[in-house]
Scaffold this active site. Structure first.
Site, short mmCIF file in Angstrom:
data_model
loop_
_atom_site.label_atom_id
_atom_site.label_comp_id
_atom_site.label_asym_id
_atom_site.label_seq_id
_atom_site.Cartn_x
_atom_site.Cartn_y
_atom_site.Cartn_z
N ASP A 195 110.71 -22.46 32.98
CA ASP A 195 111.73 -22.42 33.91
C ASP A 195 111.78 -21.08 34.55
O ASP A 195 112.26 -20.08 34.05
CB ASP A 195 113.17 -22.70 33.35
CG ASP A 195 114.43 -22.75 34.30
OD1 ASP A 195 114.14 -22.34 35.28
OD2 ASP A 195 115.49 -23.21 34.18
N HIS A 196 111.31 -21.11 35.84
CA HIS A 196 111.03 -19.68 36.32
C HIS A 196 112.42 -18.87 36.43
O HIS A 196 112.31 -17.57 36.45
CB HIS A 196 110.21 -19.75 37.58
CG HIS A 196 110.96 -20.18 38.77
ND1 HIS A 196 111.29 -21.31 39.25
CD2 HIS A 196 111.27 -19.11 39.82
CE1 HIS A 196 111.59 -21.36 40.54
NE2 HIS A 196 111.84 -20.05 40.65
N HIS A 258 117.20 -25.31 36.38
CA HIS A 258 117.68 -23.94 36.91
C HIS A 258 118.97 -23.67 36.92
O HIS A 258 119.74 -22.99 36.21
CB HIS A 258 117.16 -23.53 38.24
CG HIS A 258 115.73 -23.60 38.44
ND1 HIS A 258 114.77 -23.59 37.64
CD2 HIS A 258 115.01 -24.10 39.70
CE1 HIS A 258 113.63 -23.90 38.37
NE2 HIS A 258 113.88 -24.08 39.46
C1 BG6 Z 1 111.68 -24.43 42.19
C2 BG6 Z 1 111.86 -25.97 43.09
O1 BG6 Z 1 111.45 -24.81 40.97
O2 BG6 Z 1 112.53 -23.39 42.80
C3 BG6 Z 1 112.00 -25.38 44.60
O3 BG6 Z 1 110.76 -26.77 43.17
C4 BG6 Z 1 112.78 -24.33 44.99
O4 BG6 Z 1 112.48 -26.61 45.14
C5 BG6 Z 1 112.37 -23.28 44.09
O5 BG6 Z 1 112.77 -23.81 46.45
C6 BG6 Z 1 113.73 -22.01 44.17
O6 BG6 Z 1 113.13 -20.85 43.56
P1 BG6 Z 1 113.61 -19.56 43.80
O7 BG6 Z 1 113.14 -18.76 42.92
O8 BG6 Z 1 113.00 -19.19 45.25
O9 BG6 Z 1 115.03 -19.40 43.69
#
Ligand code: BG6
Length: 519
Positions: A195-196, A258
């Site tokens: 989960d980045h 997230h």
């Molecule tokens: C991803 C989603 O996991 O997270 C995208 O699939 C989204 O739709 C992105 O734009 C948002 O990540 P960050 O790090 O730019 O907030």
């Protein structure tokens, strides 16, 4: 004021076997992150990348492609000399991910890369592929004997790990099935589910903020906290990802992973140690403690929206339904908001409002905690006192920091209270290093630290929270979409969630107020 960076050792010797090495995730995030790790001296000397691609590429073609992509996506800052050191350690195998032959070729290439670099047999397989390949690739790796960690008498000890990207499943049943599927091949200790958001510095800081300071924990509960709001807003639309997004929507794409990760870090009990499972146990417990939404709750505690055509930041924005690869009658939500309740001694009766959406007024992620008002007492007649709520805001991105709003006496002969703020910005203390958020995740996977990765039961628990919503939505007739204009904070239904409880969403300034001014 700047702080010294803590000294870290380079990661363990290993080969990164990158499935989907020609894809978007690799270009935009993984490659720049690997470069940032190289630049920070955190990649091991004994390191190689074996790209696994669908398009046929020789090692040399792959090297040229990766170099080109790095220039495009990591920008000006790339030190060409430094990168050149890694180029001879890039290899490629190509073929169909479903073909056994590919895994035989991969095994050979891994052997060659291991011999050239001395990586000691350690391999980190990374699935940067569309989700339908996660299960089949793991099965094929297993069948080819590539995930085996057990050593024979002649072999040295080595590890084999698999990083799996999101989306992990499409609903509860498919996530459980995928967990069971990969669990037949791999031990849980070999699986790193990404989960980045957990790789973001400010997200990791939630634990430090809460548990390394004596100040906050005693008031971090229902006695002092009135409500929590988590906002993950994006100003962009779906950016050419219609094929994936139209089958997913905001609830699956953002909320289930997230936002629930942010919620669990904010609400968890102190872990007994920083060991991966100790932290993950506590996070998972919070998800289990979320009150299950009954169908009637879904109608009052959940809002969804889809953007129509309009303008945002002065530019025309076509409707979601007009985007490439999106069904022109799509019922997919590009915005979702929920009210959740956590049924524990710490949190009972404290509402958690969560919202996320595309084409909102700005890109921002924040967790805003509102404290209960002071009893009026001696200030009962003071103007504006009640209008100054104590907000503590953890700004996750893009302007990382922590902000506290409180009331202060406005200078003058009478007692009047105005809102003032204490504002900590990360960049003022720690500078702003180029980071994608994937550096920590890649590094941790290479050193075998699973803390920032989702365990099987955590993923299943996250899906259990949103599954009742998916079920109710599937049973209802199609919504009358679109219902919000680009550049706004979503549909009116979203405002109704806190309004039903006599609350409202915190107003997030689109332009940050100039320093020293009242907000
Ligand atoms: C991803 C989603 O996991 O997270 C995208 O699939 C989204 O739709 C992105 O734009 C948002 O990540 P960050 O790090 O730019 O907030």
């Amino acid at each position: 004021m700047s702080q010294p960076e803590p000294a870290r050792r380079p990661a363990d010797p290993c080969i990164l076997a990158l499935f989907g090495a020609g894809g978007d995730l690799t270009k935009r995030l993984l490659l720049p992150s690997l470069y940032n790790l190289l630049h920070a001296g955190l990649l091991p000397e004994q390191f190689a990348i074996v790209g696994v691609t669908y398009d046929p590429l020789s090692d040399d073609q792959f090297r040229a492609q990766m170099t080109e992509n790095l220039k495009t996506f990591a920008g000006e800052s790339v030190d060409a000399k430094l990168w050149e050191r890694l180029i001879p350690r890039l290899y490629c195998v190509s073929g169909d991910f479903n073909d056994d032959g590919l895994y035989a070729k991969l095994a050979k290439k891994l052997e060659q890369a291991d011999k050239d670099t001395g990586a000691g047999g350690n391999v980190l397989f990374y699935m940067a592929t569309p989700p339908q390949f996660f299960g089949p690739i793991v099965q094929k790796l297993g069948k080819a004997g590539l995930t085996k960690e057990e050593k024979t008498t002649e072999e040295k000890e080595h590890w084999r790990r698999v990083v799996i990207e999101k989306p992990f499943g499409h609903d509860l049943a498919s996530a459980q099935a995928l967990n069971a599927d990969i669990g037949r091949v791999l031990q849980e200790t070999q699986i790193y589910r990404v989960d980045h958001y957990l790789g973001k510095e400010t997200v990791q800081n939630i634990l430090v903020f809460r548990f390394a300071n004596g100040l906050f924990e005693p008031i971090w509960n229902r006695n002092a906290i009135d409500q929590v709001q988590i906002t993950v807003a994006e100003s962009i639309g779906i950016e050419g990802r219609g094929g994936y997004y139209d089958g997913a929507g905001a609830l699956r794409d953002m909320m289930q992973n997230h936002l629930l990760s942010l919620l669990s870090l904010l609400a968890m009990e102190p872990p007994v140690s920083l060991a991966a499972d100790s932290v993950r146990d506590e996070k998972t417990k919070v998800l289990h403690a979320i009150k299950t939404l009954r169908p009637e709750d879904v109608l009052t505690q959940v809002a969804r929206g889809q953007y129509g055509a309009g303008t945002a930041q002065g530019k025309p924005v076509p409707a979601y339904r007009a985007a490439k690869d999106v069904n022109p009658n799509s019922n997919t939500e590009t915005f979702a908001a929920l009210k959740l309740e956590i049924d524990t001694w710490r949190w009972a009766d404290v509402p958690f409002y969560l919202r996320t959406g595309k084409c909102l007024p700005l890109r921002t992620t924040e967790i805003a905690v509102q404290f209960k008002p002071a009893p009026a007492g001696p200030f009962a007649d003071v103007p504006a006192l009640n209008a100054v709520p104590n907000w503590l805001v953890l700004r996750i991105q893009p302007d990382e920091g922590i902000y506290l709003q409180f009331g202060a006496k406005i200078p003058g002969p009478t007692i009047e209270v105005g809102a003032v703020e204490m504002d900590f910005a990360y960049r003022d203390y720690f500078g702003a290093e180029p980071r994608t958020g994937y550096e920590t995740l890649l590094y941790d996977a290479m050193i075998g630290d699973q803390t920032l990765f989702q365990r099987a039961d955590t993923v299943n628990a996250g899906w259990s929270v949103v599954q009742p919503i998916l079920d109710v939505w599937a049973a209802l007739p199609a919504r009358d979409f679109p219902n919000y204009a680009p550049g706004t904070w979503g549909p009116p239904d979203a405002d109704a969630l806190p309004a039903r409880d006599g609350r409202r969403w915190r107003e997030i300034p689109v332009e940050p107020p100039p320093k020293g001014k009242k907000s």
